[in-house]
Motif scaffolding. Structure first.
Motif, PDB file in Angstrom:
ATOM      1  N   THR A 131       2.431   1.855 -21.643  1.00 25.81           N
ATOM      2  CA  THR A 131       3.416   2.358 -20.681  1.00 25.81           C
ATOM      3  C   THR A 131       2.818   3.430 -19.765  1.00 25.81           C
ATOM      4  OG1 THR A 131       5.061   1.950 -22.367  1.00 25.81           O
ATOM      5  CG2 THR A 131       5.749   3.302 -20.519  1.00 25.81           C
ATOM      6  N   ARG A 132       1.910   4.236 -20.323  1.00 22.02           N
ATOM      7  CA  ARG A 132       1.381   5.350 -19.523  1.00 22.02           C
ATOM      8  C   ARG A 132       0.532   4.860 -18.340  1.00 22.02           C
ATOM      9  NH1 ARG A 132      -1.734   4.985 -24.081  1.00 22.02           N
ATOM     10  NH2 ARG A 132      -4.007   4.891 -23.780  1.00 22.02           N
ATOM     11  N   HIS A 133       0.120   3.581 -18.352  1.00 18.75           N
ATOM     12  CA  HIS A 133      -0.712   3.051 -17.256  1.00 18.75           C
ATOM     13  C   HIS A 133       0.099   2.255 -16.230  1.00 18.75           C
ATOM     14  CE1 HIS A 133      -4.526   4.380 -18.783  1.00 18.75           C
ATOM     15  NE2 HIS A 133      -4.303   3.832 -19.977  1.00 18.75           N
ATOM     16  N   THR A 134       1.425   2.318 -16.291  1.00 19.22           N
ATOM     17  CA  THR A 134       2.250   1.542 -15.353  1.00 19.22           C
ATOM     18  C   THR A 134       1.947   1.931 -13.902  1.00 19.22           C
ATOM     19  OG1 THR A 134       3.981   1.445 -17.016  1.00 19.22           O
ATOM     20  CG2 THR A 134       4.625   0.896 -14.755  1.00 19.22           C
ATOM     21  N   ALA A 135       1.892   3.225 -13.652  1.00 20.37           N
ATOM     22  CA  ALA A 135       1.636   3.681 -12.286  1.00 20.37           C
ATOM     23  C   ALA A 135       0.230   3.285 -11.840  1.00 20.37           C
ATOM     24  CB  ALA A 135       1.798   5.201 -12.214  1.00 20.37           C
ATOM     25  N   ASP A 136      -0.731   3.300 -12.774  1.00 23.65           N
ATOM     26  CA  ASP A 136      -2.115   2.908 -12.438  1.00 23.65           C
ATOM     27  C   ASP A 136      -2.167   1.446 -12.000  1.00 23.65           C
ATOM     28  OD1 ASP A 136      -2.854   5.441 -13.245  1.00 23.65           O
ATOM     29  OD2 ASP A 136      -3.277   4.796 -15.315  1.00 23.65           O
ATOM     30  N   VAL A 137      -1.387   0.606 -12.672  1.00 22.42           N
ATOM     31  CA  VAL A 137      -1.367  -0.817 -12.331  1.00 22.42           C
ATOM     32  C   VAL A 137      -0.907  -0.989 -10.885  1.00 22.42           C
ATOM     33  CG1 VAL A 137      -0.137  -2.986 -12.770  1.00 22.42           C
ATOM     34  CG2 VAL A 137      -1.087  -1.683 -14.676  1.00 22.42           C
ATOM     35  N   THR A 138       0.179  -0.303 -10.539  1.00 24.66           N
ATOM     36  CA  THR A 138       0.730  -0.414  -9.185  1.00 24.66           C
ATOM     37  C   THR A 138      -0.319   0.037  -8.154  1.00 24.66           C
ATOM     38  OG1 THR A 138       2.774   0.296 -10.206  1.00 24.66           O
ATOM     39  CG2 THR A 138       2.765   0.127  -7.816  1.00 24.66           C
ATOM     40  N   ARG A 139      -0.935   1.179  -8.472  1.00 19.36           N
ATOM     41  CA  ARG A 139      -1.921   1.753  -7.541  1.00 19.36           C
ATOM     42  C   ARG A 139      -3.091   0.797  -7.321  1.00 19.36           C
ATOM     43  NH1 ARG A 139      -3.473   5.821 -10.440  1.00 19.36           N
ATOM     44  NH2 ARG A 139      -1.548   6.976 -10.146  1.00 19.36           N
ATOM     45  N   GLU A 140      -3.616   0.205  -8.394  1.00 19.07           N
ATOM     46  CA  GLU A 140      -4.778  -0.689  -8.297  1.00 19.07           C
ATOM     47  C   GLU A 140      -4.429  -1.955  -7.511  1.00 19.07           C
ATOM     48  OE1 GLU A 140      -7.823  -0.157  -9.123  1.00 19.07           O
ATOM     49  OE2 GLU A 140      -7.535   1.736 -10.219  1.00 19.07           O
ATOM     50  N   LEU A 141      -3.213  -2.477  -7.738  1.00 16.72           N
ATOM     51  CA  LEU A 141      -2.813  -3.690  -7.011  1.00 16.72           C
ATOM     52  C   LEU A 141      -2.707  -3.411  -5.507  1.00 16.72           C
ATOM     53  CD1 LEU A 141      -0.098  -5.144  -9.429  1.00 16.72           C
ATOM     54  CD2 LEU A 141      -2.316  -6.175  -8.867  1.00 16.72           C
ATOM     55  N   VAL A 142      -2.093  -2.297  -5.163  1.00 19.12           N
ATOM     56  CA  VAL A 142      -1.953  -1.933  -3.741  1.00 19.12           C
ATOM     57  C   VAL A 142      -3.334  -1.724  -3.118  1.00 19.12           C
ATOM     58  CG1 VAL A 142      -1.091  -0.160  -2.149  1.00 19.12           C
ATOM     59  CG2 VAL A 142       0.350  -0.987  -4.025  1.00 19.12           C
ATOM     60  N   ALA A 143      -4.230  -1.071  -3.887  1.00 20.35           N
ATOM     61  CA  ALA A 143      -5.583  -0.824  -3.386  1.00 20.35           C
ATOM     62  C   ALA A 143      -6.332  -2.132  -3.145  1.00 20.35           C
ATOM     63  CB  ALA A 143      -6.342   0.044  -4.385  1.00 20.35           C
ATOM     64  N   ALA A 144      -5.985  -3.165  -3.919  1.00 18.58           N
ATOM     65  CA  ALA A 144      -6.646  -4.466  -3.767  1.00 18.58           C
ATOM     66  C   ALA A 144      -5.994  -5.302  -2.667  1.00 18.58           C
ATOM     67  CB  ALA A 144      -6.614  -5.216  -5.095  1.00 18.58           C
ATOM     68  N   GLY A 145      -5.022  -4.754  -1.979  1.00 20.84           N
ATOM     69  CA  GLY A 145      -4.371  -5.466  -0.882  1.00 20.84           C
ATOM     70  C   GLY A 145      -3.284  -6.398  -1.330  1.00 20.84           C
ATOM     71  N   VAL A 146      -2.789  -6.188  -2.497  1.00 23.79           N
ATOM     72  CA  VAL A 146      -1.727  -7.045  -3.030  1.00 23.79           C
ATOM     73  C   VAL A 146      -0.369  -6.389  -2.734  1.00 23.79           C
ATOM     74  CG1 VAL A 146      -0.684  -7.957  -5.144  1.00 23.79           C
ATOM     75  CG2 VAL A 146      -3.173  -7.954  -4.870  1.00 23.79           C
ATOM     76  N   ALA A 147       0.558  -7.211  -2.273  1.00 27.97           N
ATOM     77  CA  ALA A 147       1.906  -6.698  -2.031  1.00 27.97           C
ATOM     78  C   ALA A 147       2.728  -6.836  -3.318  1.00 27.97           C
ATOM     79  CB  ALA A 147       2.557  -7.471  -0.902  1.00 27.97           C
ATOM     80  N   VAL A 148       3.138  -5.717  -3.878  1.00 24.73           N
ATOM     81  CA  VAL A 148       3.934  -5.724  -5.113  1.00 24.73           C
ATOM     82  C   VAL A 148       5.401  -5.803  -4.713  1.00 24.73           C
ATOM     83  CG1 VAL A 148       4.530  -4.461  -7.213  1.00 24.73           C
ATOM     84  CG2 VAL A 148       2.185  -4.364  -6.319  1.00 24.73           C
ATOM     85  N   THR A 149       6.041  -6.921  -5.060  1.00 24.93           N
ATOM     86  CA  THR A 149       7.449  -7.118  -4.665  1.00 24.93           C
ATOM     87  C   THR A 149       8.432  -6.868  -5.822  1.00 24.93           C
ATOM     88  OG1 THR A 149       7.282  -9.466  -5.203  1.00 24.93           O
ATOM     89  CG2 THR A 149       6.843  -8.828  -2.916  1.00 24.93           C
ATOM     90  N   GLY A 150       7.885  -6.783  -7.005  1.00 26.37           N
ATOM     91  CA  GLY A 150       8.764  -6.522  -8.141  1.00 26.37           C
ATOM     92  C   GLY A 150       7.974  -6.023  -9.329  1.00 26.37           C
TER      93      GLY A 150
END
Lengths: 289, 311
Positions: B260-279
């Protein structure tokens, strides 16, 4: 028995008596026994007496003999002579109901998980049955005595009651016989963990098989006599015959002196003991599934 | 065996002829805990509880309850139980039934009304048991279990026959029992009931204990459900992250097992990779999911064998 055990045994016996008193079937059985004893001990003989010498159902007795059989002097006979067979069958039904419904109603599980010793639960049940049959005998005696006194008054006959000793031995023996059948019924209820089967088997045994064995042993097949002489109904009949006045009229089927009163007393008492011990021994060991 | 164990069982086994109803059950229930005993019908729950209460003799193995052997009168007087439905006298009222049970339990009759009030049955105490609804009968069974003010309460399917409000009230009552410091064993095939009330759970199937643990341990950490585009880039990015334990596509989203503590890290890494997180949402596993996973591994939850009964 420690004080605690004695106290809890008394409490459990009171609980069993409460169940017996509140159980509608107990009253139905008592009412049936009273009705049977009144109809066959008083109503039919008295109506036959009133109908005169040519009346049906006199079984060869004169009107005077019929009347004498309903008077207070015969109250012990009229109270107890049906105990070995017909009233005994009702006592067996009561015993089977009391113990068998604990299994069919699943109440045995609820009882055992309260923490009493299993033997105490069913020991209390036997004690309650013995008390209940004693009360039943007293009720039957009271109704027979009332009918006998009423007929004596109506017919201007002497109010001659049996001696206290004759009453005590007669009613005491009758109580023992009824307690035997009730305990046997309870033991069958525990062994078979049901109600219908022990009642069916028990009643067929009392009303049919015992009489059949007795009849065959007494006539064509004497080799069966040793078996006949240990049967509960035969011994109960012998015990009752030994405590009632000499008979001029017929006794109910199964009431005859086959083994003597003394042996009958010992055997009937032994049946009470064996049935109670067998019941407790089985219930102590068996799974409550 | 643990010294604070209220119930201990070692290799407890019950055979009925060739049928093994309970097969080598090891179990420890600690003082003060609410313990769930979960399993499909016929899994061996009730037979195990019957053995613990001394109603049924084990074929092998041993057990103790409150430091005594099963069926010991002293232990039973400190234990309240409702096993496989209530058994009372139909021609007696609820109150009279409990007054009789109080005599067998050697507790004062003054305990009867509080027990009836605890299960909200005081208003119908004078009615015959035979006239009770299934739910009322069940509540009277629980009242009988409470009669002795027990330190250990064993309830086998206590919500059987209860309507939704009755089930909620029963759960609240069981939770109260736990709050009062009593040890509670709740046997049920209703996962939500056990999940709502119990701290630890044992799952039994085909007579075997499949697992024992806290509800949290059994449910495990919640997964992360991610909806992102392009999904193949998202999948590659997540697989490259060292703290991501697993990633799998599931329909139109990715299921990510990650602390759970890495939830924000996941979002950050996806955005950094150019992925649009929709949910993005956490999906907690229910005890029911765990239960079906476990029982499908050990056999099946649906084809459970029936516990034999006497003829």
């Amino acid at each position: 028995m420690s004080d605690n055990s004695a106290t809890s045994m008394v409490a459990m016996t009171r609980a069993e008596l409460t169940k017996l008193v509140r159980r509608p079937a107990s009253w139905v059985l008592l009412a049936s026994a009273v009705t049977l004893s009144q109809v066959f001990g008083y109503v039919i003989p008295y109506l036959s007496y009133r109908s005169g010498p040519g009346a049906p159902m006199t079984d060869g007795q004169t009107p005077e003999q019929l009347l004498a059989g309903t008077l207070p002097a015969e109250v012990v006979t009229n109270t107890t002579s049906a105990f070995p067979v017909f009233a005994g069958a009702l006592a067996l039904v009561l015993g089977a109901l009391v113990s068998g419904t604990e299994f069919t109603g699943d109440t045995v599980k609820t009882l055992f998980t309260q923490g009493p010793r299993r033997s105490a639960v069913f020991g209390a049940q036997v004690v309650a049955l013995v008390v209940a049959t004693g009360v039943g005998v007293l009720v039957l005696f009271a109704t027979c005595a009332a009918s006998g006194a009423g007929i004596a008054l109506a017919e201007g006959q002497p109010m001659d009651w049996p001696t206290l000793g004759a009453l005590a031995s007669g009613l005491g023996s009758g109580w023992l016989v009824m307690a035997m059948w009730a305990t046997i019924g309870a033991a069958l209820g525990v062994l078979l963990r049901s109600v219908a089967l022990p009642i069916g088997l028990g009643v067929v045994w009392i009303l049919g098989i015992e009489n059949l064995i007795s009849a065959v042993a007494g006539t064509s097949l004497e080799a069966l006599k040793p078996l006949r002489d240990v049967l509960p109904g035969v011994n109960a009949g012998s015990l009752i015959v030994s405590v009632i006045p000499a008979q001029t009229g017929p006794l109910p089927p199964g009431v005859q002196d086959a083994v003597g009163g003394g042996r009958g007393l010992v055997t009937v008492a032994a049946y009470v003991l064996v049935a109670a011990v067998a019941m407790v021994a089985v219930v102590r060991r068996r799974d409550v599934a | 065996m643990s010294t604070d164990a209220v119930i201990s069982a070692e290799a407890l086994t019950k055979r009925y002829g060739s049928v093994v109803a309970v097969d080598g059950v090891d179990l420890t229930v600690r003082r003060g805990e609410a313990f769930g005993f979960l399993g499909p019908n016929g899994a061996g729950k009730t037979t195990t509880l019957r053995m613990l209460l001394g109603l049924v003799r084990p074929s092998s193995g041993r057990a103790s309850i409150l430091g005594r052997p099963p069926g010991d009168p002293d232990a039973l007087r400190r234990t309240g139980s409702l096993i496989e439905g209530p058994g009372f006298y139909p021609y007696l009222s609820g109150r009279t039934n409990l007054e009789l049970m109080a005599r067998y339990a050697a507790v004062p009759a003054s305990r009867v009304m509080p027990a009836l009030e605890a299960v909200d049955l005081a208003g119908r105490a004078g009615d015959r048991f035979g006239s009770y609804s299934l739910g009322m009968k069940q509540r009277l069974g629980v009242a009988a279990a409470l009669l002795k003010d027990p330190e250990l309460v064993i309830l086998d399917e206590p919500t059987n026959g209860l309507d939704p409000q009755g089930m909620r009230d029963m759960r609240a009552l069981i939770a109260d029992l736990g709050d009062q410091g009593r040890t509670v064993i709740l046997s049920s095939h209703l996962m939500q009931e056990v999940q709502a009330v119990c701290q630890r759970v044992a799952v039994i199937d085909h007579g075997h204990i499949v697992t024992v643990g806290t509800v949290e341990e059994l449910r495990g950490q919640p997964d992360l459900e991610v909806r992102a585009t392009p999904s193949d880039t998202a999948l590659a990015t997540l697989r490259a992250l060292s703290y991501v334990e697993s990633v799998r596509p599931d329909g139109g989203h990715l299921v990510v097992t990650v602390p759970t503590r890495h939830t924000a890290d996941v979002t950050r890494e996806l955005v950094a990779a150019g992925v649009a997180v929709t949910g993005l949402r956490r999906t907690e596993r229910q005890l029911e999911d765990v239960f079906f996973d476990l029982t499908s591994q050990s056999g099946s939850a649906s084809d459970a064998t029936q516990e034999p009964s006497h003829v």
